[in-house]
Design an enzyme around this catalytic site. Structure first.
Site, PDB file in Angstrom:
ATOM      1  N   ASN A 278      -9.936   0.967   1.278  1.00 52.86           N
ATOM      2  CA  ASN A 278      -8.897   0.735   2.273  1.00 52.86           C
ATOM      3  C   ASN A 278      -9.408   1.077   3.666  1.00 52.86           C
ATOM      4  O   ASN A 278      -9.986   2.149   3.873  1.00 52.86           O
ATOM      5  CB  ASN A 278      -7.660   1.576   1.954  1.00 52.86           C
ATOM      6  CG  ASN A 278      -6.861   1.027   0.806  1.00 52.86           C
ATOM      7  OD1 ASN A 278      -7.422   0.600  -0.210  1.00 52.86           O
ATOM      8  ND2 ASN A 278      -5.544   1.036   0.932  1.00 52.86           N
TER       9      ASN A 278
ATOM     10  N   GLU B 266      -2.713   6.286  -8.098  1.00 53.45           N
ATOM     11  CA  GLU B 266      -3.641   7.274  -7.539  1.00 53.45           C
ATOM     12  C   GLU B 266      -3.574   8.564  -8.340  1.00 53.45           C
ATOM     13  O   GLU B 266      -2.497   9.008  -8.741  1.00 53.45           O
ATOM     14  CB  GLU B 266      -3.317   7.555  -6.070  1.00 53.45           C
ATOM     15  CG  GLU B 266      -4.302   8.508  -5.406  1.00 53.45           C
ATOM     16  CD  GLU B 266      -4.127   8.583  -3.900  1.00 53.45           C
ATOM     17  OE1 GLU B 266      -4.217   9.699  -3.355  1.00 53.45           O
ATOM     18  OE2 GLU B 266      -3.912   7.526  -3.272  1.00 53.45           O
TER      19      GLU B 266
ATOM     20  N   ASP C 252       0.831  -1.202   0.000  1.00 53.80           N
ATOM     21  CA  ASP C 252       0.000   0.000   0.000  1.00 53.80           C
ATOM     22  C   ASP C 252       0.866   1.254   0.000  1.00 53.80           C
ATOM     23  O   ASP C 252       1.830   1.355   0.760  1.00 53.80           O
ATOM     24  CB  ASP C 252      -0.889  -0.035   1.258  1.00 53.80           C
ATOM     25  CG  ASP C 252      -1.955   1.033   1.285  1.00 53.80           C
ATOM     26  OD1 ASP C 252      -2.395   1.461   0.200  1.00 53.80           O
ATOM     27  OD2 ASP C 252      -2.348   1.432   2.398  1.00 53.80           O
TER      28      ASP C 252
END
Length: 287
Positions: A230, A132, A80
């Site tokens: 998440n 992202e 992550d």
């Protein structure tokens, strides 16, 4: 049942639900999220960001993979908020089946370039990639990434980015913060923006942050286009608040089996709520 993020999220995308990506930072937390996922028959993404990787070490990643192979539900192990290409190489070596390259704070062209480089390398190894676009707000020093304020994802940029990078999923900024939502702001997702982005890129979309956002908004986001959410703050708070309670109730308690079971149970209550909220319960049957 160890698999890739893409294998899990493509099914979620097809069937309009979101898979929880639970951030874990020790073995007991990992046990909790696997157990509740198996109990609810839900697919699982185990998320571990760089600070957590440094804490648990490479050997525990290997153990996580071994447990995932024996699971009754599909599991991906996800790096992550990777910040650099070098971190992604480390993730490949450690055995992660999914990675996130987060260059969202960089200029668009730089974000695109590093995301494409990571994707090209990852796909050669059968590893899936999340990137992202836009920035998630960050409200505390523990937040994995993000700016002080939200910079919403631009749909035109999203189309260009997905086409040129080949990423498997895209984290979008539609109104969430890492950590708890700032007290002076009203939590609110831009669901119309989500619909527009989804209609134009169609790949699985990811929501980072979400603590304090209303459940009905999160449920709707999962229904109309978000396929991975998440969860870090909410389960860690439940886990560690219970640990403080257990330790505070008896100054002589010291053995893990006297301390951690109640903490795991508290985490599982929160995780079960998220699994239901995202529409993931029972969906392991689709794999």
């Amino acid at each position: 049942m160890l698999t890739t993020g893409k294998a899990i999220l493509d099914v979620a995308n097809e069937h309009s639900f979101a898979v929880p990506a639970f951030n874990i930072s020790d073995w007991a937390m990992f046990r909790g999220v696997v157990e509740i996922s198996e109990e609810t028959n839900a697919p699982l993404i185990v998320a571990i960001h760089p600070d957590e990787v440094r804490h648990i070490g490479r050997d525990l990643i290997t153990a996580i993979a071994e447990r995932a192979h024996r699971s009754t539900v599909p599991i991906a192990i996800h790096w992550d908020h990777g910040a650099t290409y070098e971190q992604m190489l480390e993730a490949f070596q450690f055995g992660f089946t999914s990675v996130m390259i987060d260059a969202s704070m960089k200029p668009f062209d730089d974000n695109l370039a590093i995301s494409k480089k990571v994707t090209d390398s990852a796909h050669a190894l059968g590893v899936s990639v999340e990137a992202e676009l836009g920035t998630i707000g960050a409200n505390d020093s523990y937040a994995e990434a993000g700016a002080a304020e939200i910079i919403y994802t631009d749909p035109d940029d999203a189309v260009t980015f997905v086409e040129q990078t080949g990423v498997d999923s895209l984290a979008v900024a539609i109104g969430t913060f890492h950590g708890f939502y700032p007290a002076h702001l009203k939590p609110e997702l831009k669901l119309d923006l989500l619909k527009e982005i989804k209609s134009r890129v169609q790949i699985p979309l990811v929501l980072h942050g979400g603590s304090n956002n209303p459940d009905d908004e999160i449920r709707e986001a999962a229904r109309i286009g978000i396929n991975k959410i998440n969860i870090s703050t909410d389960i860690k708070v439940a886990y560690h608040d219970k640990m403080r309670e257990v330790l505070g109730s008896d100054s002589k308690v010291r053995e893990p089996n006297a301390i951690q079971p109640a903490c795991i149970d508290a985490l599982k209550v929160v995780a079960a709520h998220k699994i239901e909220l995202f529409g993931a319960a029972g969906k392991a049957a689709l794999y």
